[in-house]
Scaffold this motif. Structure first.
Motif: not given
Length: 202
Positions: A118, A71, A73, A91-95
């Motif tokens: 990744t 996602e 998250s 909670t959604v993460f960035k990077d």
């Protein structure tokens, strides 16, 4: 949950190699969580999750935390008496791609280990047995549940490394020994662990 009941994640629906790669690449929400109940049978507790991965229970047993790697998250679920799970926050993460989660039973805080690159992680996993120069960078985030589950977490970076500390770090947990707190790091692709002295804020 008890000694005879538990939850587990099933990261992907597909069984063929090609379809599994497609699920990962496109972040298909085809994964699910299963519940093993007192009847000795598995049932689907929650579905429609993008690569559900690490899973942990809160100290009071009222919340199930699940890392959804594709996602990316960390989701919070409330378990019902029949074992089904209701999504109450995320909670959604960035990077940052979360892999595994662990709970500090003293503070209730959640430690999440994951990757910062990744594609480098995929290259490492593919080449590690034959020798690889890949060193996927990784990090550990500390999550503090906010007052209301729908608000998610307050997120703090606890540790970041360039991959040389422990390549493909997939797990982090706190250990208190003789009054000193340490972070133990593990990797599914390594035959050893890394031990870090926790900072004064841990």
């Amino acid at each position: 949950m008890s000694r005879s009941t538990f939850y587990a994640t099933n990261d992907m629906r597909s069984t063929s190699r090609i379809m599994r790669q497609i699920e990962i690449f496109f972040g298909m929400a085809w994964g699910h969580i299963v519940y093993y109940g007192h009847e000795g049978m598995f049932t689907t507790a929650a579905a429609g999750i993008s690569y559900p991965n690490g899973i942990a229970r809160s100290a009071d047993g009222n919340t199930i935390y699940v890392a959804a790697s594709s996602e990316p998250s960390v989701n919070m679920f409330r378990p019902a008496s029949d074992g089904t799970l209701a999504l109450v926050g995320k909670t959604v993460f960035k990077d940052f791609v979360p892999d595994n989660v662990s709970v500090d039973t003293t503070t209730g805080q959640v430690l999440v280990s994951g990757f910062l690159n990744t594609f480098e992680m995929f290259r490492y996993n593919h080449e590690v047995l034959s020798g690889t120069s890949a060193r996927p960078a990784a990090a550990v985030r500390r999550l503090r549940p906010l007052a209301y589950p729908r608000m998610g977490f307050a997120v703090e970076n606890v540790l970041s490394h360039d991959g040389t500390l422990l390549p493909a770090t997939t797990m982090a947990t706190l250990q208190t020994k003789r009054g000193v707190q340490r972070i133990l790091l593990g990797s599914v692709m390594a035959d050893h662990i890394a031990i870090c002295r926790a900072g004064s804020r841990i």
